[in-house]
Design an enzyme around this catalytic site. Sequence first.
Site, PDB file in Angstrom:
ATOM      1  CG  ASP A  83      -1.864  -1.167   1.263  1.00 30.88           C
ATOM      2  OD1 ASP A  83      -2.004  -1.830   0.220  1.00 30.88           O
ATOM      3  OD2 ASP A  83      -2.451  -1.424   2.334  1.00 30.88           O
ATOM      4  CE1 TYR A 139       3.304  -6.606   3.105  1.00 30.60           C
ATOM      5  CE2 TYR A 139       2.651  -8.912   2.915  1.00 30.60           C
ATOM      6  CZ  TYR A 139       2.828  -7.665   2.349  1.00 30.60           C
ATOM      7  OH  TYR A 139       2.544  -7.462   1.012  1.00 30.60           O
TER       8      TYR A 139
END
Length: 498
Positions: A83, A139
């Site tokens: 993002d 992540y």
Amino acid sequence: MSTTTSDDEQCTTAEGTKIRYKRRKVAIFFAYCGVGYQGMQKNPGAKTIEGELEEALYVSGAVPEQDRGLSKRYDWARSARTDKGVSAVGQVVSGRFYIDPPGFIERLNSNLPSQIRIFGFKRVTASFSAKKFCDRRRYVYLIPVFALDPCCHRDRESVLASLGSENEFVKCLECSERGRKVEGLFGNSKRNLEQEAVDVETDGSSNKTVMVNSGVAENVEVSLSNKESINDNEGKVSVEELNYKTGLETVVSDQDKVSPLNGGCENNSGVLKEEKMNGEDTAAKGSGFSYGEKEKERFNKILKSYVGTHNFHNFTTRIKPEDPSAHRFIISFDASTTVVVEGMEFVKCEIVGQSFMLHQIRKMMGLAVAIMRNCAPESLIEKALQKDVSITVPTAPEVGLYLDECFFTSYNQKWKDTHEEVSMKAYEKEAEDFKMKHIYSHIASTEYKDGTVGLWLHSLNHRNYPDLRILDEEGVTNDKKTEIDTNDKKTEIEVVTE
């Protein structure tokens, strides 16, 4: 199968001989700091990591003129999309490029900004795709320890409602909602002041302290643990960790009023005194809250509620509950370690899954932090993962999130005898150096400068997120509900049926 029109290219050497180069299918390993970029994936009119990389490949001679900007013609594929503002240290892309003459990596890096670094490449099979052959992705989200303290960075209304009472919330000076200043209350364990709270005006015109239940003292200089010096004129701002032992709906008790503080705020009033910690454990020295075994056990229990295959339609945008893509498999979610960056302590939250949707991890972290701060019950995660429940959950700031590594286990097992292993093993040192220099330092400096997490915590209340309250038996708060996505600045109306 490639749709390129040519697989080789001629080059004339200094001696006049012609060398014909062939395109090779390779996997490229690289890292980037996402600040200033609108995410990984190329988007017309937006500054993206992918756009920078594709242009660098062309300028470096890896992509011919006729294929410039046409990524499908050289079998382009990415392992993961990140993002806006999200970083990566283990990103992988694949394609068919001219990697000769020698010096391909050096040429690429010379045409990229310093916040994007290419580590290397591996030759792969003709059918390889960085997206399709990626088994899972890991992540990491770095969340400041102070964010898990229920009494740190309280919402504005709760603080103001308690002012003037015998029991007042402890509050940092100016870490309220942006542009809305809040009088702050401080204790001073360092000097063992007799007062139990200090009300400091923060408009810059005067520095006044008010004693509560202990007479009056003038010009008291407040000293807090774990902070840096600040000078607004030079653009330096401090964010300190304000930690205090109280529950969400309770006020400071008499025995807790003298507890040491470990707080986070900007200091525009000039009354805070610089205090250097000299490498000491800040949580142990001056905080009523620390990420100890009990807190670690509770936070990990919350995060493990996400593990498994669930419907994550409430943790993304524009995905309907009945959409098959809403189902995602989370392999693990762990927050057992902490790291200290530039004097600020962070909890390292590692999540491994097959794939993730837009904002999914940030929303998972947002709800987990809300629960840890006692803004929501632990049972709310189970409710939010139900298909017939529609709720709005908080979205944690993007700055703390980065893609740590992409894994190609099945591919490596199948082709281990004929091809190189597609992994980050050969680039671990370079990746760690880049992480510390560009990503970790950016996360910490952003918190010191802008107080991003501190500001977000002030919005984490029932006024902004009414769905954080306990839901009824059916898990639905209202038949009709307005959901506001603050990130996309769009309003969506959903009708929820019982």
